[in-house]
Write an enzyme that holds these catalytic residues in place. Structure first.
Site, PDB file in Angstrom:
ATOM      1  N   CYS A   2      10.438   4.316  -5.177  1.00  0.00           N
ATOM      2  CA  CYS A   2      11.869   4.175  -5.459  1.00  0.00           C
ATOM      3  C   CYS A   2      12.625   3.298  -4.446  1.00  0.00           C
ATOM      4  CB  CYS A   2      12.542   5.532  -5.488  1.00  0.00           C
ATOM      5  SG  CYS A   2      11.798   6.671  -6.639  1.00  0.00           S
ATOM      6  N   ARG A  27       8.452  -2.634  -4.379  1.00  0.00           N
ATOM      7  CA  ARG A  27       8.100  -1.280  -3.954  1.00  0.00           C
ATOM      8  C   ARG A  27       7.384  -0.511  -5.069  1.00  0.00           C
ATOM      9  NH1 ARG A  27      11.023   0.459   0.608  1.00  0.00           N
ATOM     10  NH2 ARG A  27      10.911   2.617  -0.076  1.00  0.00           N
ATOM     11  N   TRP A  74      10.404   5.264  -9.457  1.00  0.00           N
ATOM     12  CA  TRP A  74       8.964   5.438  -9.663  1.00  0.00           C
ATOM     13  C   TRP A  74       8.802   6.910  -9.986  1.00  0.00           C
ATOM     14  CZ3 TRP A  74       4.450   7.764  -7.861  1.00  0.00           C
ATOM     15  CH2 TRP A  74       3.250   7.081  -8.105  1.00  0.00           C
ATOM     16  N   ASN A 100      15.498   8.759  -3.367  1.00  0.00           N
ATOM     17  CA  ASN A 100      14.079   8.450  -3.194  1.00  0.00           C
ATOM     18  C   ASN A 100      13.460   9.647  -2.488  1.00  0.00           C
ATOM     19  OD1 ASN A 100      11.582   7.471  -2.429  1.00  0.00           O
ATOM     20  ND2 ASN A 100      12.361   5.998  -0.930  1.00  0.00           N
ATOM     21  N   GLY A 101      12.402  10.220  -3.052  1.00  0.00           N
ATOM     22  CA  GLY A 101      11.767  11.385  -2.425  1.00  0.00           C
ATOM     23  C   GLY A 101      11.514  12.470  -3.455  1.00  0.00           C
ATOM     24  N   GLU A 465     -12.787  -3.448   1.630  1.00  0.00           N
ATOM     25  CA  GLU A 465     -11.485  -4.075   1.403  1.00  0.00           C
ATOM     26  C   GLU A 465     -11.556  -5.043   0.207  1.00  0.00           C
ATOM     27  OE1 GLU A 465      -8.562  -3.637   2.070  1.00  0.00           O
ATOM     28  OE2 GLU A 465      -7.534  -5.540   1.838  1.00  0.00           O
ATOM     29  N   LYS A 469      -9.222  -4.678  -3.103  1.00  0.00           N
ATOM     30  CA  LYS A 469      -8.347  -5.774  -3.552  1.00  0.00           C
ATOM     31  C   LYS A 469      -8.622  -6.116  -5.007  1.00  0.00           C
ATOM     32  CE  LYS A 469      -6.149  -5.978  -1.189  1.00  0.00           C
ATOM     33  NZ  LYS A 469      -5.559  -5.479   0.013  1.00  0.00           N
ATOM     34  N   GLU A 472      -7.341  -3.293  -7.426  1.00  0.00           N
ATOM     35  CA  GLU A 472      -5.897  -3.138  -7.615  1.00  0.00           C
ATOM     36  C   GLU A 472      -5.256  -4.334  -8.310  1.00  0.00           C
ATOM     37  OE1 GLU A 472      -4.403  -3.995  -3.019  1.00  0.00           O
ATOM     38  OE2 GLU A 472      -3.236  -2.676  -4.287  1.00  0.00           O
ATOM     39  N   HIS A 488     -29.836   3.921  -1.869  1.00  0.00           N
ATOM     40  CA  HIS A 488     -29.679   5.372  -1.972  1.00  0.00           C
ATOM     41  C   HIS A 488     -28.919   5.780  -3.230  1.00  0.00           C
ATOM     42  CE1 HIS A 488     -31.490   5.814   1.935  1.00  0.00           C
ATOM     43  NE2 HIS A 488     -30.648   4.919   2.427  1.00  0.00           N
ATOM     44  N   LYS A 583       4.260  -0.600  -3.390  1.00  0.00           N
ATOM     45  CA  LYS A 583       3.981  -1.221  -2.093  1.00  0.00           C
ATOM     46  C   LYS A 583       4.040  -0.184  -0.981  1.00  0.00           C
ATOM     47  CE  LYS A 583       3.351  -4.644   0.766  1.00  0.00           C
ATOM     48  NZ  LYS A 583       1.964  -5.146   0.839  1.00  0.00           N
TER      49      LYS A 583
HETATM   50  O1  M6R Z   1       2.168   0.348   4.309  1.00  0.00           O
HETATM   51  P1  M6R Z   1       0.785   0.861   4.557  1.00  0.00           P
HETATM   52  O2  M6R Z   1      -0.076  -0.079   5.288  1.00  0.00           O
HETATM   53  O3  M6R Z   1       0.794   2.215   5.235  1.00  0.00           O
HETATM   54  O4  M6R Z   1       0.160   1.087   3.127  1.00  0.00           O
HETATM   55  C1  M6R Z   1      -1.086   1.699   2.968  1.00  0.00           C
HETATM   56  C2  M6R Z   1      -1.644   1.482   1.581  1.00  0.00           C
HETATM   57  O5  M6R Z   1      -0.800   2.047   0.626  1.00  0.00           O
HETATM   58  C3  M6R Z   1      -1.830  -0.015   1.279  1.00  0.00           C
HETATM   59  O6  M6R Z   1      -2.612  -0.648   2.230  1.00  0.00           O
HETATM   60  C4  M6R Z   1      -2.468  -0.185  -0.108  1.00  0.00           C
HETATM   61  O7  M6R Z   1      -3.776   0.282  -0.081  1.00  0.00           O
HETATM   62  C5  M6R Z   1      -2.416  -1.669  -0.513  1.00  0.00           C
HETATM   63  N1  M6R Z   1      -1.762  -1.802  -1.790  1.00  0.00           N
HETATM   64  C6  M6R Z   1      -3.757  -2.292  -0.649  1.00  0.00           C
HETATM   65  O8  M6R Z   1      -3.646  -3.649  -0.962  1.00  0.00           O
END
Ligand code: M6R
Length: 588
Positions: A2, A27, A74, A100-101, A465, A469, A472, A488, A583
């Site tokens: 949010c 966000r 959200w 927000n929350g 990683e 990537k 997502e 394994h 985000k």
């Molecule tokens: O703001 P942060 O680094 O704490 O966020 C952590 C994760 O939510 C963030 O890295 C998320 O995994 C990304 N969307 C990955 O690209």
């Protein structure tokens, strides 16, 4: 998650709010809304959809009034519907709120309010706030006092903006465990969950502390502590600029941010030696040491752990932030927790930090957003200095985290200076030239249902990683793991043509990794090698420049970021705003 934008000005605010809403789009959200006050009445327009869609349908920017607030929702409590979108007004429409929350005790509160005759229009937890404050305002006739009294009844997390129908000159903000920032402009004051919402109007900000309440008028900001006592706080200047949040000539923020990395690895490397040394000293002296983070930041934390274990011979565990509580038995006075977070607002990270502090541990953090909750609640902070990251996928913040983590480890090792950043920046620029080759790979593999990423040792977190990537951004199933783990279990999934990216820099683990690549090829995999040394086992080879081993994850992650980005575009996804994701993940 949010986004909140509020503004009280000496001019109509709807256009300003709309612009702010667009800046907090990253966000993550499913619906948006806006409320302004004009002629003694609230005007509210809200609905499901992207900012541009709702604006086209409802013309939020035409709302009249010099005070107003806007929100991107959200959904957590209550489905994604027009009615559940914020703002929410009380039944007499004397109070409106955006939030927000999560209000954890909203069910008993709603019951009590309903029994007193309040009528609810939505299924949200937020709506109770408007009704509670309406009651308090009737009793106290003062917006600050009513908000303070109302928020005392809430359990959970909140950042909110509250408006009162008979006080069009005033907006109230309140926060607990969710970010809320004040922007101090000339003739206009802002409330927002993110500085990006108002960065085009002012760079002077005040970060509110937990449980504080703020009163904004067009030319004054007053902050009150939880007991209603006024608190004096001067604004600080934020370094981010409006140009940082434009796409420039790039099609997407994500692509722009990937391409910024030759610069951001340099800016991240500029750190205050005294702060670095304090960080390093805390690590050296820690009785027990944890690194904690979520998502991509967790992968940066794994890289730091590797070097601390192997080179500094320091015992440390990297634990996903949402799980740190389960390791609390090892936290106590003398413990140190290092937290990585781009946003500095991730709820899981903040919970972990709270838990660590509860047990007497000290917290040191590596953060991008200066002034964020994590930055303010840490005993020591190093900033990433990579500018705002708008794309939901972490790209430049990851490589900046790796730079800063390396600086810390070097300081722990007693190295007074870390160098080689100019060469690193050049190597990153060189690696970015693989863009065309990555597009070809995307063309060949975009219809494959699965991707695998493997590596050994220090590169293993980079494999994880790469998979994160790709998942997502492209919504393709992907897994990243140590190459040694393949046999394994995962090897059973390899079929003819399964794409497997093998990260394999020259060095002591090169030969073993090549053997794993052979095993993969023998089972029909299309092995895509990412390395500084070519080998015939690779069906495709992406050359990355040879760099110091500690920097290899940085150059290796560039082709992986480009792969995810171009795959997303090929699949007609929106790489900046992948589905279901936010985000800044500000709920547990
Ligand atoms: O703001 P942060 O680094 O704490 O966020 C952590 C994760 O939510 C963030 O890295 C998320 O995994 C990304 N969307 C990955 O690209």
């Amino acid at each position: 998650m949010c986004g909140i934008v509020g503004c009280v000005a000496e001019e109509p605010v709807a256009e300003i709010l709309l612009e702010g809403l667009k800046r907090v789009e990253y966000r993550g959200y499913d619906s948006v809304g806006m409320a302004t006050i004009s002629g003694g009445k609230f005007g509210v327009r809200k609905g499901v959809g992207r900012v541009a869609e709702v604006e086209e349908r409802l013309q939020m920017s035409r709302l009249p009034g010099d005070a107003g607030m806007a929100h991107s929702r959200w959904a957590t409590h209550g489905g994604v519907t027009d009615q559940n979108a914020h703002p929410h007004a009380s039944c007499r429409e004397s109070v409106a709120v955006i939030h927000n929350g999560i209000i954890e005790n909203y069910v008993p509160l709603k019951k009590a309010l309903s029994s007193r005759g309040h009528r609810f229009r939505s299924e949200t937890d937020t709506e109770v706030i408007a009704h509670i404050i309406e009651d308090e305002y009737k009793r106290l006739r003062d917006p600050v006092k009513a908000t303070l009294a109302g928020t005392k009844k809430l359990k959970g997390q909140y950042a909110m903006a509250v408006m009162f129908q008979d006080r069009p000159d005033v907006m109230i903000g309140a926060r607990k465990d969710a970010p809320l920032i004040v922007g101090v402009g000339d003739g206009k004051m802002f409330l927002a969950s993110d500085v990006l919402a108002f960065i085009g109007h002012t760079d002077r900000t005040i970060f509110l502390d937990n449980l504080e309440v703020v009163e904004l008028t067009k030319d004054r900001v007053r902050i009150f502590g939880p007991q209603g006592k006024e608190v004096r706080r001067k604004p600080t200047q934020v370094a981010w600029e409006l140009s940082d949040v434009s796409k420039s000539d790039f099609a997407h923020y994500t692509l722009k941010e990937i391409n910024e990395q030759p610069k951001t690895v340099l800016t991240a490397s500029v750190q205050d030696p005294a702060k670095l040394e304090a960080f390093a000293k805390a690590i050296r002296k820690a009785k027990s040491l944890y690194i904690t983070a979520s998502g991509t930041s967790y992968h940066a934390g794994l890289l730091m752990k590797f070097r601390l274990n192997k080179e500094a011979k320091i015992r440390v565990d990297t634990v996903v932030a949402g799980e740190l509580k389960e390791h609390a038995g090892f936290l106590g006075k003398g413990s140190v927790v290092v937290a990585f977070s781009q946003s500095g607002e991730t709820a899981d990270v903040m919970e972990a930090v709270k838990e660590a502090k509860k047990h007497g541990a000290r917290v040191f953090s590596i953060v991008n957003a200066a002034g964020s909750t994590l930055a303010r609640e840490s005993d020591g902070v190093l900033l990433l200095n990579c500018g705002p990251e708008v794309g939901v996928a972490a790209t430049k913040s990851f490589t900046a985290q790796v730079v800063v983590a390396n600086l810390v480890v070097d300081a722990v090792l007693g190295k007074r200076r870390s160098n080689g950043f100019k060469e690193l920046s050049e190597a990153v620029a060189e690696t970015l030239k693989c863009d065309e080759q990555i597009r070809d790979l995307v063309y060949e593999y975009s219809s494959r249902p699965d991707f695998y990423f493997v590596a050994r040792g220090y590169e293993s977190p980079v494999a994880m990683e790469g998979a994160l990537k790709l998942k997502e951004l492209s919504y393709i199933h992907a897994e990243g793991m140590p190459a040694s783990e393949l046999k394994h279990g995962t090897l059973a999934l390899i079929e003819k043509g399964t794409p497997v990216v093998v990260l394999n820099p020259s060095g002591s683990l090169h030969a073993d990794t090549l053997s794993n690549a052979e095993e993969l090829r023998a089972r029909g995999a299309d092995v895509i090698g990412v390395s500084d040394v070519k080998d015939e086992v690779y069906r495709h080879f992406v050359r990355v420049p040879k760099v110091q081993p500690k920097f290899a994850p940085i150059v290796e992650s560039i082709p992986l970021q480009l792969l995810a980005y171009h795959m997303s575009v090929a699949k007609r996804n929106d790489p900046d705003y992948p589905r279901n994701l936010a985000k800044s993940v500000t709920v547990k």
